[in-house]
Design an enzyme around this catalytic site. Sequence first.
Site, short mmCIF file in Angstrom:
data_model
loop_
_atom_site.label_atom_id
_atom_site.label_comp_id
_atom_site.label_asym_id
_atom_site.label_seq_id
_atom_site.Cartn_x
_atom_site.Cartn_y
_atom_site.Cartn_z
N LYS A 106 0.83 -1.22 0.00
CA LYS A 106 0.00 0.00 0.00
C LYS A 106 0.85 1.26 0.00
CE LYS A 106 0.43 -1.13 4.59
NZ LYS A 106 0.20 -2.25 5.46
N GLY A 188 2.60 -7.93 18.54
CA GLY A 188 3.19 -7.80 17.20
C GLY A 188 2.26 -7.15 16.20
N LYS A 206 -4.23 3.66 2.61
CA LYS A 206 -5.33 2.80 2.17
C LYS A 206 -6.51 3.65 1.69
CE LYS A 206 -3.80 -0.86 5.27
NZ LYS A 206 -3.83 -1.34 6.66
N GLY A 310 -2.16 -10.11 8.85
CA GLY A 310 -1.80 -11.50 9.16
C GLY A 310 -1.24 -12.14 7.91
P1 NAP Z 1 8.15 -8.98 5.91
O1 NAP Z 1 7.71 -10.04 6.84
O2 NAP Z 1 9.05 -7.91 6.42
O3 NAP Z 1 8.86 -9.70 4.66
C1 NAP Z 1 9.54 -9.00 3.67
C2 NAP Z 1 10.25 -10.01 2.78
O4 NAP Z 1 10.85 -9.31 1.69
C3 NAP Z 1 11.38 -10.76 3.48
O5 NAP Z 1 11.41 -12.08 3.07
C4 NAP Z 1 12.63 -10.02 3.03
O6 NAP Z 1 13.77 -10.88 2.93
C5 NAP Z 1 12.25 -9.58 1.65
N1 NAP Z 1 12.93 -8.36 1.26
C6 NAP Z 1 12.76 -7.12 1.79
N2 NAP Z 1 13.58 -6.24 1.20
C7 NAP Z 1 14.29 -6.93 0.30
C8 NAP Z 1 15.33 -6.59 -0.61
N3 NAP Z 1 15.80 -5.35 -0.70
N4 NAP Z 1 15.81 -7.55 -1.41
C9 NAP Z 1 15.36 -8.83 -1.33
N5 NAP Z 1 14.38 -9.22 -0.48
C10 NAP Z 1 13.87 -8.27 0.33
O7 NAP Z 1 6.89 -8.22 5.26
P2 NAP Z 1 5.38 -8.73 5.21
O8 NAP Z 1 4.75 -8.48 6.54
O9 NAP Z 1 5.32 -10.08 4.63
O10 NAP Z 1 4.74 -7.64 4.23
C11 NAP Z 1 4.98 -7.69 2.85
C12 NAP Z 1 4.08 -6.68 2.14
O11 NAP Z 1 2.72 -7.00 2.41
C13 NAP Z 1 4.26 -5.23 2.61
O12 NAP Z 1 4.09 -4.36 1.52
C14 NAP Z 1 3.12 -5.04 3.60
O13 NAP Z 1 2.70 -3.69 3.73
C15 NAP Z 1 2.05 -5.87 2.94
N6 NAP Z 1 1.02 -6.34 3.87
C16 NAP Z 1 1.39 -7.08 4.94
C17 NAP Z 1 0.42 -7.51 5.81
C18 NAP Z 1 0.77 -8.34 7.02
O14 NAP Z 1 -0.12 -8.68 7.78
N7 NAP Z 1 2.04 -8.72 7.21
C19 NAP Z 1 -0.94 -7.19 5.58
C20 NAP Z 1 -1.28 -6.45 4.44
C21 NAP Z 1 -0.28 -6.04 3.58
P3 NAP Z 1 14.46 -11.50 4.25
O15 NAP Z 1 13.43 -12.41 4.83
O16 NAP Z 1 15.66 -12.23 3.77
O17 NAP Z 1 14.76 -10.33 5.14
N1 HSE Z 2 -0.29 -2.04 10.30
C1 HSE Z 2 -1.40 -2.51 9.53
C2 HSE Z 2 -2.61 -2.63 10.45
C3 HSE Z 2 -1.09 -3.86 8.88
O1 HSE Z 2 -2.47 -2.51 11.68
O2 HSE Z 2 -3.71 -2.81 9.96
C4 HSE Z 2 -1.97 -4.18 7.72
O3 HSE Z 2 -1.84 -3.28 6.68
#
Ligand code: NAP
Ligand code: HSE
Length: 438
Positions: A106, A188, A206, A310
Amino acid sequence: MIEYRPLKIALLGAGSVGSQVARLILENRDELAARVGAELQLAGVLVRDKRAARATNIPADLITTEPDALILGADIVIEVMGGIEPARTLILQALNSGSDVITANKALLATHGSELFDVAEQVGAQLYFEAAVAGAIPIIRPLRESLAGDKIKRIMGIVNGSTNYILDRMDTTGISLEQAMAEATKLGYLEADPSLDVEGYDAAQKAAILASLAFHTEVPLEKVYREGITKITSEQMAAAKRDGYVIKLLAICESIAADSEHSDEGISVRVYPAMIPLEHPLASVRGAFNAVFVEAEAAGSLMFYGAGAGGVQTASAVMGDLVSAAKRHVAGGPGLADSVHADLEVLPISRIQTRYQITLEVTDQPGVLAQVANIFAHHNVSIETVEQSAKMIEAETTAWLEIGTHQASDKALAAVVAELESSAAVEQITSVIRVEGV
Ligand code: NAP
Ligand code: HSE
């Protein structure tokens, strides 16, 4: 029957979301192939650290730190790395090499969305982003497709789970903002930089995405009005509850018509904490859940509810986009194109109509209530409710006035607050909060 060639999928990122996407592609290979009409082959998974432990079992030979070869050979690229760079450059590289792209990012879409969509359109590629707003909740596709023949009037959403958790805990247990934030941190829920959540930046990103789809207009992030929850107190929460309301951080996108005082029309896109009546459907959204309440001309009111974050929940939204993108490859055709033809003006906060609930501490003397009422009248703001309570403090009676207004322009309401602040009749203003959903 599978006749189409296998489709190569490049996954950029294997964190919370990416590791679950990899698992779902690998575990559901046969079912996905049957649904799509082609095998979905995970060609590789880009990470920063090849040796880091992963939440799911990804074969070591798929893990890479080299994006170029992975992207070049891919039919579909899934970006779940997060951040602006290198995500932006890699998505542009993927689009320019003819791949469709799916992203959950986003922050990137809200800041560089128009650049990415322009390139996608030029090269005839598709950019999918269901996971970028409200995690698992299907809201992008309903706005892009299901409601494409209707006219959206208003969207009011709880699109940030961590702040909803914090406000919900304050409401249900009476704890302070600091205590509720500490709980959310322990669980978390908060981003690495908590201000993204509690100052409303995440919700604003968003809101910009939702408004641009709903109103066919490019919405720059800097035009989204934003207030976070950091000034909300447990006293405000208790007062709201006593009056039959709850405080929620709302992302509001609405169409604004011209009126007797304003010839301009446009849209308002804004994020702030507001009181909503307990009977409003959004009031029942508890904990870290999200919900988006859409009011459309023909469809009426619709509510989309579920997990806003999540890893596995967000991966569900990514997988939906993956199946759509893969089916487009198999069936051919141009796919979806979003239009910003309406090009509406994003109006300033002063232009919206809302209600305020204002709590004042005043000296309990004859004429004070009249002076306060005059300030409202001076700005043409009509008072709907007044409640007074009093208590002796150091031989002087102090009174608290809780004043609810009728709907008025935010400009007039802000002017009332400014005049109250400088009035000799007012000791202090203890709370100012907007009221929505009435
Ligand atoms: P995350 O857990 O921090 O994972 C990021 C991944 O990308 C890791 O595997 C990291 O590698 C890799 N990465 C980051 N920078 C990199 C680089 N420069 N080169 C190569 N690999 C790289 O993030 P996430 O929570 O999965 O979120 C991912 C996306 O989804 C974000 O845009 C977030 O806003 C969106 N999102 C997440 C959630 C949620 O609940 N988590 C919900 C909605 C949207 P390493 O593991 O080796 O560090
Ligand atoms: N920080 C965001 C939230 C994660 O609390 O909703 C999902 O985008």
